[in-house]
Design an enzyme around this catalytic site. Sequence first.
Site, PDB file in Angstrom:
ATOM      1  CB  CYS A 139      16.547  27.460  12.537  1.00  0.00           C
ATOM      2  SG  CYS A 139      16.394  27.637  14.319  1.00  0.00           S
ATOM      3  CB  CYS A 142      19.187  28.998  14.895  1.00  0.00           C
ATOM      4  SG  CYS A 142      18.212  27.532  15.104  1.00  0.00           S
ATOM      5  CG  ASP A 143      20.278  30.968  11.613  1.00  0.00           C
ATOM      6  OD1 ASP A 143      21.149  30.790  12.489  1.00  0.00           O
ATOM      7  OD2 ASP A 143      20.008  30.123  10.747  1.00  0.00           O
TER       8      ASP A 143
END
Length: 318
Positions: A139, A142-143
């Site tokens: 992701c 997200c990261d």
Amino acid sequence: MEKLIIIGSGPAGLTAAIYAARAQLAPIVLEGGFLPTGDLMTPGGQLMITTEVENFPGFPEGVTGPDLVDKIRDQAKRFGSRHLDAPAEDVDFSGFPLRVKIEDEWVETATVIIATGANARWLGLPSEQKYMNRGVSACATCDGAFFKNVKLLVVGGGDSAMEEAVFLTRYASEVTLVHRREEFRASKIMSERAINHPKIKVLWNRSVAEVLGDDKRVTGARLSSTVGEPDLEVACGGIFVAIGHTPNTQIFDGHIRLRDDKYIDVVGQASTSAKGVFVAGDCADSRYRQAITAAGMGCMAALDAEKALDDYEAEGLL
Ligand code: NAP
């Protein structure tokens, strides 16, 4: 007895909730959570890990995935849908009424809409597991921000891989796309955006054979060749895996008919092999997999559930 339980809270489940709630069915929406298998059914679905959505009608400037989910959920709640932070733990579709196990209790319902979506697929390497959340991710949204000024690999050749690679150039010093063939599966526009990006390189005909790292984090990868070349070691600070999805249909196996690839077998437009059980979105659709097609199918499933309820009422079952 409930009239309708909707399992899943991505664009499919939440659009079904808008239609069902407006038809005064007061549906219960099981938003998701951890399944008995330990797998996570993400509340909001895959849009929660999607950056900009530029192709959902009505948002000319684009909208983030989580914002879009919030908006659709608010729209459903406005008409009286009831949302539980729980997944379906088990189902019994053997007769009328249908039954769904929620937080250890069996709940009876006349109809069900399955909209459980799909999850990201992993390479299946022990070293990938070892460095999960320590440099290995699926992701970018997200990261990505954890990888400022480092070199990154993105594995895959579909639209997701292109999207992740372009997004990650915001942070990374360089992004290398690793693809097992010498042609991308992605659409032309997305492929060109990636190939022409000054910070993106492409390694064709390569697979990740091993994620390399020290005792803390990923430091690189050993890449095997799919055309007989020697292995290649590349240095990187992170690896993003973008190789497709697996449908969340395990708990329905044996209760409704699944296809060989485990996607739900759609009967007609949005029905399943079990009476009163309807389906929408990526758990049944391995082809289009778009928020808008999932939403459209959610609408169809809700209208079909409404019709089934009318029939049950006419038969005196409700
Ligand atoms: P996908 O289209 O199924 O592509 C998966 C890619 O991963 C393929 O290139 C595949 O290689 C590769 N792959 C699969 N298993 C692998 C393995 N074990 N090792 C190495 N590579 C592997 O999946 P996706 O990119 O997630 O896209 C899914 C759907 O969503 C598509 O319909 C796509 O158009 C859509 N999507 C659209 C957008 C957008 O329009 N903004 C963004 C993201 C996704 P092969 O090509 O060799 O099979």
